[in-house]
Write a protein that holds these residues in place. Structure first.
Motif, PDB file in Angstrom:
ATOM      1  N   GLY A  15       0.812  -1.205   0.000  1.00  0.00           N
ATOM      2  CA  GLY A  15       0.000   0.000   0.000  1.00  0.00           C
ATOM      3  C   GLY A  15       0.847   1.257   0.000  1.00  0.00           C
ATOM      4  N   THR A  16       2.094   1.148  -0.426  1.00  0.00           N
ATOM      5  CA  THR A  16       3.018   2.268  -0.399  1.00  0.00           C
ATOM      6  C   THR A  16       2.831   3.166  -1.611  1.00  0.00           C
ATOM      7  OG1 THR A  16       4.615   0.743   0.594  1.00  0.00           O
ATOM      8  CG2 THR A  16       5.434   2.894  -0.086  1.00  0.00           C
ATOM      9  N   CYS A  17       2.768   4.466  -1.388  1.00  0.00           N
ATOM     10  CA  CYS A  17       2.706   5.408  -2.507  1.00  0.00           C
ATOM     11  C   CYS A  17       4.024   5.353  -3.277  1.00  0.00           C
ATOM     12  CB  CYS A  17       2.492   6.834  -2.002  1.00  0.00           C
ATOM     13  SG  CYS A  17       1.077   7.036  -0.901  1.00  0.00           S
ATOM     14  N   SER A  18       3.956   5.398  -4.584  1.00  0.00           N
ATOM     15  CA  SER A  18       5.190   5.479  -5.354  1.00  0.00           C
ATOM     16  C   SER A  18       5.778   6.877  -5.176  1.00  0.00           C
ATOM     17  CB  SER A  18       4.930   5.178  -6.835  1.00  0.00           C
ATOM     18  OG  SER A  18       4.044   6.118  -7.386  1.00  0.00           O
ATOM     19  N   PRO A  19       7.088   7.027  -5.331  1.00  0.00           N
ATOM     20  CA  PRO A  19       7.743   8.301  -5.031  1.00  0.00           C
ATOM     21  C   PRO A  19       7.109   9.496  -5.730  1.00  0.00           C
ATOM     22  CG  PRO A  19       9.375   6.587  -5.337  1.00  0.00           C
ATOM     23  CD  PRO A  19       8.060   5.986  -5.711  1.00  0.00           C
ATOM     24  N   PHE A  20       6.688  10.466  -4.936  1.00  0.00           N
ATOM     25  CA  PHE A  20       6.147  11.759  -5.366  1.00  0.00           C
ATOM     26  C   PHE A  20       4.774  11.673  -6.024  1.00  0.00           C
ATOM     27  CE2 PHE A  20      10.890  12.016  -6.089  1.00  0.00           C
ATOM     28  CZ  PHE A  20      11.173  12.504  -4.823  1.00  0.00           C
ATOM     29  N   SER A  21       4.138  10.514  -5.954  1.00  0.00           N
ATOM     30  CA  SER A  21       2.803  10.408  -6.532  1.00  0.00           C
ATOM     31  C   SER A  21       1.774  11.197  -5.731  1.00  0.00           C
ATOM     32  CB  SER A  21       2.379   8.935  -6.620  1.00  0.00           C
ATOM     33  OG  SER A  21       2.330   8.342  -5.328  1.00  0.00           O
ATOM     34  N   LYS A  22       2.022  11.411  -4.450  1.00  0.00           N
ATOM     35  CA  LYS A  22       1.125  12.212  -3.617  1.00  0.00           C
ATOM     36  C   LYS A  22       1.733  13.570  -3.284  1.00  0.00           C
ATOM     37  CE  LYS A  22      -2.196   9.156  -3.116  1.00  0.00           C
ATOM     38  NZ  LYS A  22      -2.406   8.417  -1.841  1.00  0.00           N
ATOM     39  N   LYS A  23       3.013  13.580  -2.947  1.00  0.00           N
ATOM     40  CA  LYS A  23       3.645  14.841  -2.570  1.00  0.00           C
ATOM     41  C   LYS A  23       5.155  14.713  -2.602  1.00  0.00           C
ATOM     42  CE  LYS A  23       1.838  14.835   1.570  1.00  0.00           C
ATOM     43  NZ  LYS A  23       1.468  15.187   2.970  1.00  0.00           N
TER      44      LYS A  23
END
Length: 444
Positions: free
Chosen positions: A322-330
């Motif tokens: 469930g980890t966001c990929s780098p910079f996909s959110k911020k």
């Protein structure tokens, strides 16, 4: 029936819960996809949020602070202040990408956010960055936001309102609930915070309604019901209520943490009006949030677009965890110039460095490191029955740097069936939630 559920185009077919399976079919999804350099670059080009830790100084000394004595995993707090020139260098780096690489839309929207410590203690940085952004010749819409303890809110109210800052105010409810948020001489911050927020509400009611939200931390001196009711009654807002972070606790502080910690579900069930409170909280209520994830992933009735109606998901490859990929959110930059993908993770996972010499951000190295962690977790993820709705951030796995790290969120068939039964039992007790969750909520 196919019904348009949002402007982001998510579709649902019918109202019947079809073929929810807890069998081996759930394991046929191929979780062997890895991120690419182009994806990371695209995330930077379409960056949703740029967050500056403008200072590590704070005018409060909250007992449970993520940068306090209970936790490790962050740089030593040394009362530093981020300089405007550092912020400008990072922004110029991003602008050069935005000007040379095509974005997903003609005028993407990016939130410029300010974090601390207490960000209002470095107002010079904030005002200069806002002024700089407003003068940029770039096709991008900017909004401004801030997380604040509101102790200095009275000094800067007019400016924040003028610039339409989205404010997230930290308030743990009534005076006793706020009693862990103390000044450096040990005084409860409640009276000052309450007055400042009330004055803002009275002076700028329309702004307050549209731009101000509240976040509360749950602990042993408050409760979900009391905190929710207080903030609703006094300010007309539904607060976000969060449990204490149970990751990165100092070994010698475990007992103190356990004494301070309070479980969200247990606190909810202690409420005299649990059903009413759960209805008001909606997806913020843990059982309903679990049901939301379950329905969107396992009902077979949710599709991202019309083409998805014809796809066999069992043949799709996807990135596990469930980890966001780098910079996909911020993109988050610390007061020491470390560049991370989030403010919630250990500083040792920095992806780059901001300095007076420029921005050091090696996209190939970022991809290799991220994919390396995925490789370590691959075997466990491939056997996990909850992988389609995984909420486990891998950066919270304590032994992530080990040869074979262990994810505590892993579910075998038996535990997944228990989880499934739990979600469906909640739906059976509250059948009206099906339509509401499928029509009104978009999982991003």
């Amino acid at each position: 029936k196919v019904s348009d559920m949002s402007s982001d185009t998510v579709y649902s077919t019918g109202w019947n819960l079809l073929n929810v399976s807890t069998s081996m079919d759930n394991r046929r999804i191929l979780n062997d996809r890895r991120i690419t350099r182009d994806e990371v670059l695209s995330s930077l080009v379409n960056l949703r949020q740029l967050t500056f830790e403008v200072t590590d100084a704070c005018n409060l000394q909250c007992k449970y602070c993520g940068y306090g004595d209970l936790y490790f995993g962050y740089d030593k707090r040394e009362t530093k202040f981020l300089a405007f020139e550092q912020g400008r260098i990072l922004l110029d780096y991003l602008v050069s990408l935005w000007r040379t690489c095509p974005a997903h839309s003609a005028a993407p929207r990016t939130y410029l956010s300010f974090y601390g410590g207490e960000p209002l203690m470095n107002m010079d940085f904030i005002t200069r960055m806002v002024d700089y952004v407003e003068k940029l010749d770039v096709h991008r819409n900017f909004n401004f936001s801030m997380t604040t303890n509101a102790m200095l809110l009275d000094r800067y109210t007019d400016y924040l309102v003028e610039k339409r800052f989205h404010l997230l105010i930290s308030l743990d409810g009534d005076k006793y609930g706020q009693s862990y948020r103390v000044t450096h001489d040990g005084k409860n911050s409640f009276d000052r915070v309450y007055k400042n927020v009330k004055d803002l509400q009275a002076k700028y009611p329309d702004y307050f309604t549209r731009y101000v939200e509240f976040n509360a931390v749950l602990h042993n001196r408050n409760s979900v019901a009391r905190t929710h009711d207080f903030i609703m009654r006094e300010f007309g807002k539904k607060p976000t209520i969060s449990e204490l972070n149970n990751s990165g606790i100092r070994p010698d502080k475990v007992e103190e943490f356990q004494q301070t910690y309070r479980n969200m579900i247990e606190s909810l069930h202690e409420s005299e009006n649990y059903e009413k409170l759960a209805e008001e909280m909606f997806v913020a209520e843990p059982n309903t949030h679990d049901l939301l994830l379950y329905l969107h992933q396992y009902s077979g009735n949710v599709f991202r677009d019309y083409n998805s109606l014809f796809l066999d998901e069992s043949k799709l490859h996807y990135t596990p965890t469930g980890t966001c990929s780098p910079f996909s959110k911020k993109l988050f930059v610390t007061v020491n110039g470390k560049i991370l993908q989030c403010e919630r993770i250990d500083h040792k996972f920095a992806l780059g460095q901001l300095s007076a010499n420029g921005v050091s951000l090696d996209l190939d190295a970022i991809v290799a490191r991220f994919n390396g962690y995925l490789e370590k977790l691959q075997r466990q993820c491939s056997l996990c029955y909850r992988k389609r709705s995984c909420i486990q951030c891998m950066y919270y796995i304590e032994d992530l740097d080990a040869t074979q790290p262990i994810c505590r969120g892993y579910m075998n068939q038996e535990t997944f069936e228990q989880y499934s039964s739990y979600c469906l039992a909640h739906l059976a007790r509250h059948p009206h939630l099906y339509k509401k969750l499928m029509e009104d909520v978009l999982i991003d």
